[in-house]
Design a protein around this motif. Sequence first.
Motif, mmCIF file in Angstrom:
data_model
loop_
_atom_site.group_PDB
_atom_site.id
_atom_site.type_symbol
_atom_site.label_atom_id
_atom_site.label_comp_id
_atom_site.label_asym_id
_atom_site.label_seq_id
_atom_site.Cartn_x
_atom_site.Cartn_y
_atom_site.Cartn_z
ATOM 1 N N SER A 1 39.815 29.991 -42.455
ATOM 2 C CA SER A 1 40.045 30.851 -41.291
ATOM 3 C C SER A 1 41.536 31.029 -41.029
ATOM 4 O O SER A 1 41.998 32.139 -40.721
ATOM 5 C CB SER A 1 39.368 30.260 -40.051
ATOM 6 N N ASP B 1 35.420 34.825 -42.634
ATOM 7 C CA ASP B 1 36.466 34.821 -41.611
ATOM 8 C C ASP B 1 36.176 33.828 -40.490
ATOM 9 O O ASP B 1 37.079 33.130 -40.020
ATOM 10 C CB ASP B 1 36.615 36.230 -41.028
ATOM 11 N N ARG B 2 34.930 33.801 -40.046
ATOM 12 C CA ARG B 2 34.524 32.898 -38.967
ATOM 13 C C ARG B 2 33.212 32.239 -39.365
ATOM 14 O O ARG B 2 32.301 32.915 -39.849
ATOM 15 C CB ARG B 2 34.292 33.661 -37.666
#
Length: 219
Positions: free
Chosen positions: A149, A106-107
């Motif tokens: 992302s 995600d990050r």
Amino acid sequence: EELGKLGVWVRMHYIYPYPHVADVIPLMAEGKILPYLDIPFQHASPQVLKNMRRPAHGEKTLDRIRGWREICPDLAIRSTFIVGFPGETDDDFEMLLDWLDEAKIDRAGCFKYEPVRGARSNDLGLEQVPQEIKEARWHRFMQRQQKISATQLARKIGKRLPVLIDEAHDTSAKGRTKYDAPEIDGSVHIQSRRPLRAGDVVTVKIDRADAYDLYGSAV
């Protein structure tokens, strides 16, 4: 499990990808701690990981990530990576990009390797990666991760999420979901018809997203 009794948002940071991580995933699925893991995977190539003396293997890590998400589909994963470590080849780097596509982190942050006085990596006898190649790999990594992302955040459009307010103004505010750690992750930009206060947790309907942030309205 005791952390879940504190009545605050608890995130797990800088966790090594050992098998025991699986023990906390059910607690996340049950809402006792936030569904968030910060794990410094650093790379995906077995050879680079071996040179780094990292306790992980790319394929095994992918299997673990899949297993974690089966238990807790809501899980958000943040990580950091290094490109240009001594001895990193083009094939090693391509393996890292392929791994990113599979893992759907995600990050992610990425650093260019820089020699540090006294570091063990100086004594490995491996060929240094030229600076221009490090730069090129860093840019390719960041471009790939931005797309991932953006895709991950787009899945939140239309959802109603609890958001912790960090900054509040007359008709707008900025805050974080349970998937975002302060200062290092993205924000939620909020429009509101009522006054909001820093420290409040409000429900926000997500209207749009970009590669880093969410945008929505308080409900």
